[in-house]
Design a protein around this motif. Sequence first.
Motif, short mmCIF file in Angstrom:
data_model
loop_
_atom_site.label_atom_id
_atom_site.label_comp_id
_atom_site.label_asym_id
_atom_site.label_seq_id
_atom_site.Cartn_x
_atom_site.Cartn_y
_atom_site.Cartn_z
N ALA A 505 18.69 1.69 4.47
CA ALA A 505 19.67 1.24 3.48
C ALA A 505 19.25 1.59 2.06
N GLY A 506 18.04 2.10 1.89
CA GLY A 506 17.56 2.44 0.56
C GLY A 506 16.67 1.39 -0.06
N GLY A 507 16.38 0.30 0.67
CA GLY A 507 15.46 -0.70 0.16
C GLY A 507 14.04 -0.16 0.14
N VAL A 508 13.35 -0.38 -0.96
CA VAL A 508 11.97 0.10 -1.13
C VAL A 508 11.02 -1.06 -0.83
N TRP A 509 10.18 -0.88 0.18
CA TRP A 509 9.25 -1.91 0.60
C TRP A 509 7.87 -1.61 0.02
N LEU A 510 7.24 -2.65 -0.50
CA LEU A 510 5.89 -2.56 -1.03
C LEU A 510 5.02 -3.55 -0.28
N ALA A 511 3.94 -3.06 0.35
CA ALA A 511 2.96 -3.92 0.99
C ALA A 511 1.65 -3.84 0.21
N PHE A 512 0.89 -4.91 0.22
CA PHE A 512 -0.37 -4.95 -0.52
C PHE A 512 -1.27 -6.02 0.09
N ARG A 513 -2.55 -6.01 -0.30
CA ARG A 513 -3.53 -6.96 0.19
C ARG A 513 -3.78 -8.04 -0.87
N SER A 518 -6.59 -20.07 -2.95
CA SER A 518 -6.59 -20.08 -4.40
C SER A 518 -7.99 -19.89 -4.97
N GLY A 519 -9.01 -20.39 -4.28
CA GLY A 519 -10.38 -20.24 -4.76
C GLY A 519 -11.05 -18.95 -4.35
N GLY A 520 -10.39 -18.18 -3.50
CA GLY A 520 -10.95 -16.91 -3.06
C GLY A 520 -12.15 -17.04 -2.15
N ASN A 521 -12.29 -18.18 -1.48
CA ASN A 521 -13.48 -18.42 -0.66
C ASN A 521 -13.35 -17.71 0.69
N GLY A 522 -14.41 -17.00 1.09
CA GLY A 522 -14.40 -16.32 2.37
C GLY A 522 -13.88 -14.90 2.27
N GLU A 523 -14.43 -14.00 3.11
CA GLU A 523 -14.02 -12.59 3.08
C GLU A 523 -12.80 -12.41 3.97
N THR A 524 -11.65 -12.85 3.49
CA THR A 524 -10.42 -12.69 4.25
C THR A 524 -9.29 -12.33 3.31
N TRP A 525 -8.57 -11.29 3.65
CA TRP A 525 -7.40 -10.87 2.87
C TRP A 525 -6.26 -10.61 3.84
N HIS A 526 -5.05 -10.92 3.39
CA HIS A 526 -3.87 -10.74 4.22
C HIS A 526 -2.94 -9.71 3.59
N SER A 527 -2.04 -9.16 4.40
CA SER A 527 -1.02 -8.24 3.89
C SER A 527 0.27 -8.99 3.61
N TYR A 528 0.92 -8.61 2.50
CA TYR A 528 2.19 -9.18 2.10
C TYR A 528 3.16 -8.05 1.80
N ALA A 529 4.45 -8.30 1.97
CA ALA A 529 5.46 -7.27 1.74
C ALA A 529 6.57 -7.83 0.87
N MET A 530 7.07 -6.97 -0.03
CA MET A 530 8.21 -7.29 -0.89
C MET A 530 9.18 -6.10 -0.83
N LEU A 543 2.54 -10.69 6.36
CA LEU A 543 2.49 -10.09 7.69
C LEU A 543 1.58 -10.95 8.56
N PRO A 544 2.11 -11.52 9.63
CA PRO A 544 1.23 -12.31 10.50
C PRO A 544 0.19 -11.40 11.14
N ASN A 545 -0.90 -11.99 11.54
CA ASN A 545 -1.98 -11.23 12.18
C ASN A 545 -2.44 -10.07 11.30
N SER A 546 -2.70 -10.36 10.04
CA SER A 546 -3.17 -9.31 9.14
C SER A 546 -4.46 -9.68 8.42
N SER A 547 -5.11 -10.79 8.81
CA SER A 547 -6.37 -11.15 8.17
C SER A 547 -7.43 -10.13 8.53
N ASN A 548 -8.11 -9.62 7.51
CA ASN A 548 -9.09 -8.57 7.73
C ASN A 548 -9.81 -8.32 6.41
N LEU A 549 -10.51 -7.20 6.33
CA LEU A 549 -11.13 -6.78 5.10
C LEU A 549 -10.09 -6.52 4.02
#
Length: 744
Positions: A505-513, A518-530, A543-549
Amino acid sequence: MARRARLASGAATLAAVSTLLMLLMFERRPNLAHEEDGQPAVLRTVPVVENAVQLRIELARQDQQQRVWDGEVSTSEGRVLGVEILRASMNSTVEGATFQVRARRAGQAARRPQQRRNLLSAVLHVSLDAPPTASVTVKTSRGEFSFRPADLTAGEAVAFLDGNASVEREEPSLKLTGPNTEDDHPALARAADGTIWLAYVEYQPGSPIIMPQVANRRFDTLEPEGHGDQIKLGWFDGKQWQLGVNVTGEGRDVWRPTVAVDGHGNVVVAWAEKVEDDWDVFFRTYAAPREGRAERHWSETKRIAHPGGSDFNVVSAVDADGKVWFAWQSWNRDNFDIRVATIEGGEEEELAGIANSSANEWCPAIAADSKGHVYVAWDTYDRGNYDVRLQQFGRGVPDEIDETLVAHSPRFEARVHLACDAANRVWIAYEEGDVLWGKDYQGNTPQRVGIGENPGYGLYVDRTVRVKCLADGQLQEPAAGLDAAFRDSTLQRNKSVPRLAVDEAGGVWLAFRHHPLSGGNGETWHSYAMRYEGDGWSEPRELPNSSNLLDNRPALVAFGKGILAVHSTDRRTRTQDRDQDDLYATRLAPVDDVGQPELKTAAAREIDEPQPVHANEVEDVARLRAARVPHGERELRLLRGEFHRHTEYTAHRDQDGLLEDSLRYALDAGRLDWMGNGDHDNGNGHEYMWWQIQKKFDLVHNPPQFVAAMTYERSVRYPSGHRNVMFPRRGIRPLPRLSNQQPI
């Protein structure tokens, strides 16, 4: 602003500019193409669940001390496919649809009695096959609650049990791989018939470390046997996945594959691989059926080679004529350049290249429009900071062309990604960080090292993502800025590793880590999409199941009215408690209709050129490298380097950044001669983390200009202490930590 650059295309042109370009060659890979390569070991079918429902259930949200939550999940219609623990105490368990969990302690600070609450809620991931009329019941030892998933809105949590529990509906994701291998680095391509092809890396762990031998100071088993990578191929027809085709043999040493489908329906897979102590780019073609051959078949493996140096980070695209284009990062005498090559039909090769600066160029991205144009972007340290540049190739493009300077401020601007839409606009996303990145910096207490205040910035202090658009040769950007969208969301920490895709449809999707806490504790980052819907950005969706480096790069492709994402997760809350990496497929459907994208002229984002921290740094480093000290019959030289740089693998509250950035710092901002990794036990002793860290260092090991040392920080309790360990070569695993009665 634009800079003139020359495109060298074809063998004749390459010969004419041989003083600018190193010769590229396609050659048959020696002793590496075997009959068993390319044959499915076990072709595995993963069907799509028609009524897939996924839920994120949080328990013990208000618990002030660890308490047991026994429970079970049931549904009035359909079935419970599985319950997984995403976060809980170490002694939590799950079996089928039943669970026993406790809140998890939030690090060492939780032991301090003055802290009112230092517990993180227990989080369960529940998968269902249930129709919209189904009702779900969660019975626990702390209370019972019910709800209809159809009444939940994705991304919005609903509280139960007076706020001590909550339920959130997630995007359905399908597990593709497991259970005995680490599966990572997915790449996707869509064929003309709608089939989606997936290439990825499967890592087979090595033989175990025999601890009684280690305790007796016998260390042979620290060097694993039977381990290594294998590139796999699969496809998705909209109803089910077929996985397990072998692109390479087992036990290889490879880096991020890419996949493309040419105009004849041939599937082309390319990757970087270490052979004979050199990293080169290889490719092979999974040829489409044709007259006289009813089934697909593999071509021989071929190497895109040039004399010496690492070649990796290969990406691919297919132009309007059906030709496959590659771009990759390549060591050229004393710095990294970007190279480009094309193949057609999997058989005939045509060559092209880019003449680059004397600085390091990194991480190419590639995309193609419907007019026959191909766009390659990268970032360069040419001006003493990272800038993003883009160059155009393909049909009707002259040899003498302009580079587009996408981002060229004194800020850190890097890790670009591209996508083209149906109107032949080129969408560009990249990371933006601080000025004077990697220069003198000492956190919050610079006075401790005598510098008064920080003249520069650390490697991961401030970081966000930017999106621009090249339309009709003009650099533009969305009229609705990302900054405002981020401010209105809950995602207030740094954002990194942008990925782009454009739906039908022409929608532009942006994903990022992004770090979810809020405190940034622990080495875990997730993916999000807009999604940019023409006049604004949608709310970020996790994105579910996206915890990783942090440096985890989901593959995106248009699918139906939305996109399909394939991504890896090791279900971590920190590196210490990671599981194995597995691949998941998630479909993201748009919430609203999309209109014509509203664009405006890209803001220059110019800032005053900062004063250099060291005015004569380049000359001073050159003088140090030239200095020699006579010592008997030998001459000694000074080698500048370090081996205590922490990264995403054992990070300090989301502030150490990507492992790649530590290498960028060593090669560029720090102008070091050598660098070793300082992460604890190369990722807390997890073999796959060790394998990845040593591999990434090996990719940039190009002596004598730069030596990537194989090191790690071994941290043992008093009296043994912290030590930096150096290996003479790659391939030896960190020494496991024993008790203090047996310090080694």
